[in-house]
Design an enzyme around this catalytic site. Sequence first.
Site, PDB file in Angstrom:
ATOM      1  N   ASP A  64       4.949 -78.805  33.897  1.00 44.33           N
ATOM      2  CA  ASP A  64       5.935 -77.720  33.804  1.00 44.33           C
ATOM      3  C   ASP A  64       6.272 -77.020  35.113  1.00 44.33           C
ATOM      4  O   ASP A  64       7.135 -76.131  35.140  1.00 44.33           O
ATOM      5  CB  ASP A  64       5.472 -76.680  32.770  1.00 44.33           C
ATOM      6  CG  ASP A  64       4.110 -76.050  33.109  1.00 44.33           C
ATOM      7  OD1 ASP A  64       3.742 -75.985  34.306  1.00 44.33           O
ATOM      8  OD2 ASP A  64       3.420 -75.616  32.163  1.00 44.33           O
ATOM      9  N   HIS A  69      -0.067 -85.753  35.535  1.00 42.38           N
ATOM     10  CA  HIS A  69       0.800 -86.331  34.503  1.00 42.38           C
ATOM     11  C   HIS A  69       2.283 -86.224  34.833  1.00 42.38           C
ATOM     12  O   HIS A  69       3.124 -86.312  33.950  1.00 42.38           O
ATOM     13  CB  HIS A  69       0.500 -85.674  33.142  1.00 42.38           C
ATOM     14  CG  HIS A  69      -0.862 -86.027  32.608  1.00 42.38           C
ATOM     15  ND1 HIS A  69      -1.490 -85.325  31.596  1.00 42.38           N
ATOM     16  CD2 HIS A  69      -1.721 -87.019  32.959  1.00 42.38           C
ATOM     17  CE1 HIS A  69      -2.676 -85.873  31.355  1.00 42.38           C
ATOM     18  NE2 HIS A  69      -2.839 -86.895  32.166  1.00 42.38           N
ATOM     19  N   CYS A  85      22.418 -98.474  40.011  1.00 46.50           N
ATOM     20  CA  CYS A  85      22.024 -99.882  39.852  1.00 46.50           C
ATOM     21  C   CYS A  85      22.146-100.334  38.390  1.00 46.50           C
ATOM     22  O   CYS A  85      21.937-101.507  38.084  1.00 46.50           O
ATOM     23  CB  CYS A  85      20.602-100.099  40.361  1.00 46.50           C
ATOM     24  SG  CYS A  85      19.330 -99.554  39.199  1.00 46.50           S
ATOM     25  N   ASN A  90     -11.026 -70.715  27.845  1.00 39.98           N
ATOM     26  CA  ASN A  90     -10.252 -71.288  26.736  1.00 39.98           C
ATOM     27  C   ASN A  90     -10.313 -70.306  25.566  1.00 39.98           C
ATOM     28  O   ASN A  90     -11.253 -69.512  25.473  1.00 39.98           O
ATOM     29  CB  ASN A  90     -10.855 -72.643  26.323  1.00 39.98           C
ATOM     30  CG  ASN A  90      -9.860 -73.514  25.565  1.00 39.98           C
ATOM     31  OD1 ASN A  90      -9.341 -73.117  24.517  1.00 39.98           O
ATOM     32  ND2 ASN A  90      -9.593 -74.699  26.079  1.00 39.98           N
TER      33      ASN A  90
HETATM   34  P1  OAD Z   1      -3.938 -79.432  24.700  1.00 38.15           P
HETATM   35  O1  OAD Z   1      -2.777 -78.957  23.907  1.00 38.15           O
HETATM   36  O2  OAD Z   1      -4.669 -80.640  24.242  1.00 38.15           O
HETATM   37  O3  OAD Z   1      -4.999 -78.256  24.803  1.00 38.15           O
HETATM   38  C1  OAD Z   1      -4.623 -76.941  25.085  1.00 38.15           C
HETATM   39  C2  OAD Z   1      -5.878 -76.115  25.153  1.00 38.15           C
HETATM   40  O4  OAD Z   1      -5.516 -74.803  25.584  1.00 38.15           O
HETATM   41  C3  OAD Z   1      -6.600 -75.964  23.815  1.00 38.15           C
HETATM   42  O5  OAD Z   1      -7.973 -76.241  24.020  1.00 38.15           O
HETATM   43  C4  OAD Z   1      -6.370 -74.488  23.448  1.00 38.15           C
HETATM   44  O6  OAD Z   1      -7.474 -73.949  22.760  1.00 38.15           O
HETATM   45  C5  OAD Z   1      -6.221 -73.855  24.814  1.00 38.15           C
HETATM   46  N1  OAD Z   1      -5.422 -72.608  24.885  1.00 38.15           N
HETATM   47  C6  OAD Z   1      -4.325 -72.282  24.174  1.00 38.15           C
HETATM   48  N2  OAD Z   1      -3.834 -71.090  24.565  1.00 38.15           N
HETATM   49  C7  OAD Z   1      -4.652 -70.633  25.551  1.00 38.15           C
HETATM   50  C8  OAD Z   1      -4.682 -69.460  26.383  1.00 38.15           C
HETATM   51  N3  OAD Z   1      -3.754 -68.492  26.273  1.00 38.15           N
HETATM   52  N4  OAD Z   1      -5.662 -69.350  27.292  1.00 38.15           N
HETATM   53  C9  OAD Z   1      -6.612 -70.322  27.425  1.00 38.15           C
HETATM   54  N5  OAD Z   1      -6.636 -71.448  26.675  1.00 38.15           N
HETATM   55  C10 OAD Z   1      -5.671 -71.610  25.768  1.00 38.15           C
HETATM   56  O7  OAD Z   1      -3.402 -79.586  26.201  1.00 38.15           O
HETATM   57  P2  OAD Z   1      -4.006 -80.468  27.388  1.00 38.15           P
HETATM   58  O8  OAD Z   1      -5.485 -80.374  27.406  1.00 38.15           O
HETATM   59  O9  OAD Z   1      -3.257 -80.075  28.593  1.00 38.15           O
HETATM   60  O10 OAD Z   1      -0.568 -85.635  28.437  1.00 38.15           O
HETATM   61  O11 OAD Z   1      -3.574 -81.922  26.949  1.00 38.15           O
HETATM   62  C11 OAD Z   1      -3.847 -82.973  27.824  1.00 38.15           C
HETATM   63  C12 OAD Z   1      -2.735 -83.963  27.803  1.00 38.15           C
HETATM   64  O12 OAD Z   1      -2.485 -84.357  26.457  1.00 38.15           O
HETATM   65  C13 OAD Z   1      -1.382 -83.431  28.247  1.00 38.15           C
HETATM   66  O13 OAD Z   1      -1.237 -83.393  29.658  1.00 38.15           O
HETATM   67  C14 OAD Z   1      -0.460 -84.450  27.658  1.00 38.15           C
HETATM   68  C15 OAD Z   1      -1.091 -84.670  26.295  1.00 38.15           C
HETATM   69  O14 OAD Z   1      -1.083 -85.970  25.867  1.00 38.15           O
HETATM   70  C16 OAD Z   1       0.497 -86.432  28.608  1.00 38.15           C
HETATM   71  O15 OAD Z   1       1.593 -86.133  28.188  1.00 38.15           O
HETATM   72  C17 OAD Z   1       0.206 -87.672  29.369  1.00 38.15           C
END
Ligand code: OAD
Length: 252
Positions: A109, A124, A154, A217
């Site tokens: 983002d 990513h 292309c 988290n």
């Molecule tokens: P997730 O959506 O899997 O996890 C988000 C985490 O943030 C969860 O553990 C929530 O509990 C936590 N959370 C939510 N709000 C919060 C806040 N205000 N403060 C602190 N924590 C909070 O997202 P990612 O771990 O980023 O990949 O997911 C990993 C990858 O999965 C992404 O990059 C994406 C997806 O597949 C690709 O697109 C390749």
Amino acid sequence: MGDGTNIKIDESLIDSLKESESIVFFTGAGISSESGIPTFRGREGLWNKFKPEELANFDAFMRNPELVWEWYNYRRKIVHDAQPNPAHLTIAEMQNHFKDVTVVTQNVDNLHRRAGSKKIFELHGNIERNFCINCKKFHNEELDFSVGVPKCECGGLIRPDVVWFGEYLPEDQFLGGEKAAINSDIFFVVGTSAVVYPAAGLVYTAKASGATIIEINIEETEISSSVNYSYFGKAGEILPRIFEDYKLRTDF
Ligand code: OAD
């Protein structure tokens, strides 16, 4: 679940911060949720409502590029309208107080950059960039969807520069993140479910290299039992709290 304002930050963590030169922030979708960008998993996760893994892959794009672009344009609009929140801004400000601050993010983002962070590894990709699937040329101009999916000169279809399921992570970004993890004194894990590999493996790389691991988290995750400190609450409340405590106990 905690409320950042009531959480007590351990003095031993502040002591470790005082002695630290290299700090890494390994971030995931949760750090941007207070900016209004939905996470993928967790209680409010976007993927509870949609099945983007069916869209976020190359085969889906070749089958139905209009649909995949519709999904990404929806997310691009949310990202474009979002602003960095206090968690992103605190990380950027910490650059002025520590020798080496690195962001290793799974987010696409761009909010860390917009907050002012300088050393960023994007594992990513970045939703604000695009490239041609054929000649790989970047197309970061405003894309025109009026006559269908935009194409390169292309003839190749243009796609977002994000990592899809089944694709490799950009090697330079991953190696940069890995090196930062190995060299870190403190490794913050912020707002990630830590279930998507190889990215999540960096937590264990940092730990094996002797870093102090701090998780922030709103709920427990896969890595909670492996970290040195866990703070459960919103990143936009807890990170500023940690930094304020650090400043209070440090002479400048
Ligand atoms: P997730 O959506 O899997 O996890 C988000 C985490 O943030 C969860 O553990 C929530 O509990 C936590 N959370 C939510 N709000 C919060 C806040 N205000 N403060 C602190 N924590 C909070 O997202 P990612 O771990 O980023 O990949 O997911 C990993 C990858 O999965 C992404 O990059 C994406 C997806 O597949 C690709 O697109 C390749």
